[in-house]
Design a protein around this motif. Sequence first.
Motif, mmCIF file in Angstrom:
data_model
loop_
_atom_site.group_PDB
_atom_site.id
_atom_site.type_symbol
_atom_site.label_atom_id
_atom_site.label_comp_id
_atom_site.label_asym_id
_atom_site.label_seq_id
_atom_site.Cartn_x
_atom_site.Cartn_y
_atom_site.Cartn_z
ATOM 1 N N GLU A 196 -1.958 -0.767 -3.759
ATOM 2 C CA GLU A 196 -3.131 0.067 -3.489
ATOM 3 C C GLU A 196 -2.676 1.469 -3.096
ATOM 4 O O GLU A 196 -1.685 1.644 -2.388
ATOM 5 C CB GLU A 196 -3.953 -0.543 -2.357
ATOM 6 C CG GLU A 196 -4.464 -1.944 -2.644
ATOM 7 C CD GLU A 196 -5.140 -2.552 -1.438
ATOM 8 O OE1 GLU A 196 -6.346 -2.290 -1.256
ATOM 9 O OE2 GLU A 196 -4.462 -3.267 -0.666
ATOM 10 N N ALA A 205 -6.948 1.410 8.059
ATOM 11 C CA ALA A 205 -8.301 1.379 8.624
ATOM 12 C C ALA A 205 -8.854 -0.025 8.792
ATOM 13 O O ALA A 205 -9.590 -0.304 9.755
ATOM 14 C CB ALA A 205 -9.243 2.219 7.755
ATOM 15 N N ASP A 206 -8.556 -0.957 7.900
ATOM 16 C CA ASP A 206 -9.120 -2.307 7.983
ATOM 17 C C ASP A 206 -8.225 -3.284 8.730
ATOM 18 O O ASP A 206 -8.496 -4.489 8.768
ATOM 19 C CB ASP A 206 -9.382 -2.835 6.565
ATOM 20 C CG ASP A 206 -8.112 -2.957 5.743
ATOM 21 O OD1 ASP A 206 -7.134 -2.201 6.020
ATOM 22 O OD2 ASP A 206 -8.061 -3.794 4.820
ATOM 23 N N LEU A 207 -7.154 -2.820 9.323
ATOM 24 C CA LEU A 207 -6.206 -3.690 10.026
ATOM 25 C C LEU A 207 -6.409 -3.579 11.528
ATOM 26 O O LEU A 207 -6.764 -2.510 12.053
ATOM 27 C CB LEU A 207 -4.758 -3.309 9.667
ATOM 28 C CG LEU A 207 -4.416 -3.311 8.166
ATOM 29 C CD1 LEU A 207 -2.998 -2.804 7.950
ATOM 30 C CD2 LEU A 207 -4.585 -4.707 7.573
ATOM 31 N N ASP A 208 -6.180 -4.694 12.232
ATOM 32 C CA ASP A 208 -6.352 -4.665 13.685
ATOM 33 C C ASP A 208 -5.050 -4.855 14.457
ATOM 34 O O ASP A 208 -5.057 -4.956 15.688
ATOM 35 C CB ASP A 208 -7.392 -5.697 14.140
ATOM 36 C CG ASP A 208 -7.129 -7.084 13.581
ATOM 37 O OD1 ASP A 208 -6.036 -7.299 13.020
ATOM 38 O OD2 ASP A 208 -8.017 -7.943 13.690
ATOM 39 N N GLY A 251 -5.711 -9.186 10.753
ATOM 40 C CA GLY A 251 -5.031 -8.454 9.695
ATOM 41 C C GLY A 251 -3.926 -7.596 10.275
ATOM 42 O O GLY A 251 -4.146 -6.813 11.216
ATOM 43 N N ARG A 306 0.847 -1.189 0.000
ATOM 44 C CA ARG A 306 0.000 0.000 0.000
ATOM 45 C C ARG A 306 0.886 1.245 0.000
ATOM 46 O O ARG A 306 1.880 1.310 0.749
ATOM 47 C CB ARG A 306 -0.927 0.010 1.218
ATOM 48 C CG ARG A 306 -1.948 -1.125 1.185
ATOM 49 C CD ARG A 306 -2.867 -1.117 2.398
ATOM 50 N NE ARG A 306 -3.836 -2.222 2.318
ATOM 51 C CZ ARG A 306 -4.761 -2.486 3.245
ATOM 52 N NH1 ARG A 306 -4.860 -1.710 4.323
ATOM 53 N NH2 ARG A 306 -5.580 -3.511 3.088
#
Length: 400
Positions: free
Chosen positions: A73, A83-86, A121, A45
Amino acid sequence: MSGTDRTKSAPELAGPVVILVEPQLGENIGMAARAMGNFALGRLRLVNPRDGWPNIAAQRAAAGADHILEKAELFDTAQAAVADLDLVFATTARAHDQAKPVMAPEAAAREMVGHIAAGGGAGILFGRERAGLTNEEVALANRIVTFPVNPGFASLNLAQAVLLMGYEWFKLATAGALPFAMPERSERASHHQIDAFFENLVRELDKVEFLRPREKRDTMLVNLRNIFTRMEPTKQDMHTLHGVVMAIAEGRKGPAKGGVLDGQQATRLRALLAEQGQQGGVVSDSGSTLKGLARLLRRNPTDAERILWQALTRDRRFAGQFKRQTPVGRQIPDFVSFVHRLAIELVNPEESEAIVADRAARKTWLESRDYRVVSIRTADIERDLETQLDLLQKSLTGGD
């Protein structure tokens, strides 16, 4: 590229996302992608790359990792990229004074492997080449990763940082498996085979009286045997070593192509060397061809030279006292004993005038330096070696 085998498929591993925040140079993006490819990291990314995207410089530097760049990306901010990773790790060489765990790459990789295996993730933030990550960007991460480097020179190239993290992750994800190992080309030699080789070796060493003085023989044998048992040789090793010992024991039988030099061939080569040599019969240092001919003579003895050399090395009266084709100053007699200051010259049939003159000059030079020179006809060696050895023994002891 070198070392890349296109016939092998890359392992399909679920790995962390590599996030480059505002990278400045396309070349660094390409080299980072190349580092990712080395360790099967496929998700890249990019946050607001300075020179835009796509970037031709990145493609040139990727060296085969184009597939990673093609799937890269693009994001406007680091916050959007994670944002979509923890589980997010921020790499930095500077202390940001933030209350969160600071880890080394290996510990971070270990946590990533377990987290991803459990369905989570994970991502790794890498900052700008010039300034790294800001405090606000580090604040987005759950953990800080820093590298154990020289504190006086801690800055890493962007691709280097990616490579170090990729290496630690891939090593743990694959249990440290190496891509290849030493091939097993032969079974390990049995003790019976080693014993047979060792007996043969000792037999040949006894012929040249190597195992002396006698009171040290047992110790020398133990040391020799330990050399071979420590190396854990294979059956093929034993075959090779046996061949080496026998080749040394029996003497070289000639060049790789064809048999030994016969008397006429040796005479022609010696004539050429003598005619082209400097005053006193020294071969010119600038003539590589002549040097090659000289080496050919040394490495490929005539039948007479080989017969006499074997006798000199095996006969107790002479063993260890002579050297073959060894320089004495600027001269190279056929054989020389430095201990007895005696040189042996072999005389071939039908020698040219140049060779005769060369030998005479060599004899004069050696005798002026207190060497005795003994000339032996090759025909006499081949016809009656024992008589020539007896005559040589008399020369060594001062007899007529």
